[in-house]
Design an enzyme around this catalytic site. Structure first.
Site: not given
Ligand SMILES: Cc1ncc(COP(=O)(O)O)c(C=O)c1O
Length: 393
Positions: A215, A55, A87, A183, A188, A27, A248, A161
């Site tokens: 957390h 994300s 996205w 990401s 990517h 971890t 994490r 991106e």
């Molecule tokens: C502009 C953008 N933001 C966020 C993300 C999210 O990344 P992840 O897939 O690693 O969660 C992406 C994923 O393609 C993206 O293109």
């Protein structure tokens, strides 16, 4: 087959994974920490906080802005300007953190937010802007940074991106905003397969992001100490200060991330070499197809977008059929105009009435892949496929 993405791992990543197994520490630990440091050095920033996805990086970055003292949240000034093409998880954390999302049109050819759209849609309810450098292209970013400075707005860069791209004045993408995100998903630029990073010079944002990542507690003191029970180690080891998540990363991701970063120069030049070939091929079809307005040596070329026009307008299905026959994988440009998605019913959002370019990107746009292998043969096949399409129009 011309694939949308391919994996760039070799022996170095396998060695890195074996090192983690041999250590018995799986971890969040020293491998992640070491990748965070290398990433900060690469971008010339003070703090990087790794997460289990891009994300999640957006999630902890957005909530860091939300709970910070320096960008104090104000219910009457909670609108964030965003591009309508990005996205889903660019937007969701903003909604979840209590911001109101205002969707603006993008520039048709850069695919990015333009200063004109920002000026047109700005009012005193706006507190920040989320700029998304789409598909490796930073065009427009610095102008919007200037606008944020003039109007005391925070700037978040969703740079998921565009790792490794440069702005028009040579700054690295992800080094311009108050906080930026990245990401490391399979398709990517750097691949830990799942993984992400939030990066900032602001110690408060970094501390909150670290706490939100694990957390909402105070144990991770790498970017500073949030503990209110500093002198009581028994209590402070279970002290919670923010309503956090558990996003994490694990040590494999950190170890592999470092191996990937060390190979980045070669990976970037391979992507740019493919881009140069793509541009020269598409030139002959320029009466029918627009490509992204991006510089060969500044973009990190996530992939290659195309927008049909003139006689080719409204014939995307025909092209998709031909690409399929040529075994070329294809997808929409990110999500098209996101405001057309069913999920909009749940979002606290305002939609600019004029999203003409985002609609064109959705309805006339398509996207083929780029990666760090030599795509000579794949692009030759794309040239034949598009040639067939144009001849049949
Ligand atoms: C502009 C953008 N933001 C966020 C993300 C999210 O990344 P992840 O897939 O690693 O969660 C992406 C994923 O393609 C993206 O293109």
């Amino acid at each position: 087959m011309y694939a949308l993405a391919s994996d760039s791992w070799d022996q170095e990543e396998i060695t890195a994974i074996n090192r983690v197994i041999a250590s018995g520490q799986y971890t969040l630990g020293k491998e992640v920490s070491s990748f965070e440091d290398a990433f900060s050095s690469f971008l010339g920033k003070s703090h990087s906080v790794m997460t289990n996805s891009g994300s999640s990086a957006n999630l902890v970055a957005t909530f860091a802005l939300r709970y910070s003292e320096c960008f104090k949240f104000n219910e009457n000034r909670n609108v964030v300007l965003v591009p309508a093409v990005s996205w889903s998880t660019t937007y969701f954390p903003l909604h979840q953190a209590g911001y109101k999302i205002r969707f603006l049109d993008v520039n048709l050819l850069t695919h990015n937010l333009s200063l004109e759209a920002v000026i047109k849609n700005y009012d005193e309810t706006v507190c920040g802007i989320c700029f998304v450098s789409l598909l490796g292209n930073t065009k427009g970013l610095e102008k919007i940074k200037g606008f944020c400075e003039e109007n005391s707005l925070w700037l978040m860069e969703d740079n998921c991106e565009s790792f490794g791209a440069q702005t028009q004045t040579g700054k690295l993408a992800g080094s311009v905003g108050d906080i930026s995100t990245h990401s490391f998903f399979f398709s990517h630029h750097l691949q830990t397969m799942e993984g992400g990073m939030a990066t900032t010079n602001n110690t408060e944002l970094a501390m909150i992001a670290r706490s939100m990542r694990a957390h909402g507690w105070t144990r991770d003191k790498k970017s500073g100490d949030l503990s209110k029970f500093e002198k009581n180690s028994f209590k402070s080891s279970f002290e919670f200060v923010y309503p956090g998540f558990c996003v994490r990363p694990i040590e494999f991701m950190g170890a592999v991330g470092k191996a990937q970063l060390s190979k980045w120069d070669g990976m970037l030049s391979a992507r740019q070499k493919n881009a140069s070939l793509f541009k020269s091929i598409l030139k002959q079809f320029s009466n029918f197809i627009d490509i992204q307005d991006a510089d060969i040596d500044r973009s990190s070329w996530f992939g290659f977008s195309m927008i049909l026009k003139n006689k080719a307008y409204n014939h995307r299905d025909k092209l998709l059929n031909i690409l399929d026959k040529f075994d070329i994988q294809v997808r929409p440009i990110v999500t098209g105009n996101f405001t057309n998605q069913p999920v909009m019913q749940f979002l606290n959002a305002e939609v600019s009435p004029n999203l003409v370019n985002s609609d064109i990107i959705e309805n006339q746009g398509l996207f083929v892949g780029n990666d760090c292998t030599d795509l000579n043969q794949e692009l030759a096949s794309l040239e034949r496929a598009i040639g067939t399409f144009i001849r049949d129009l």
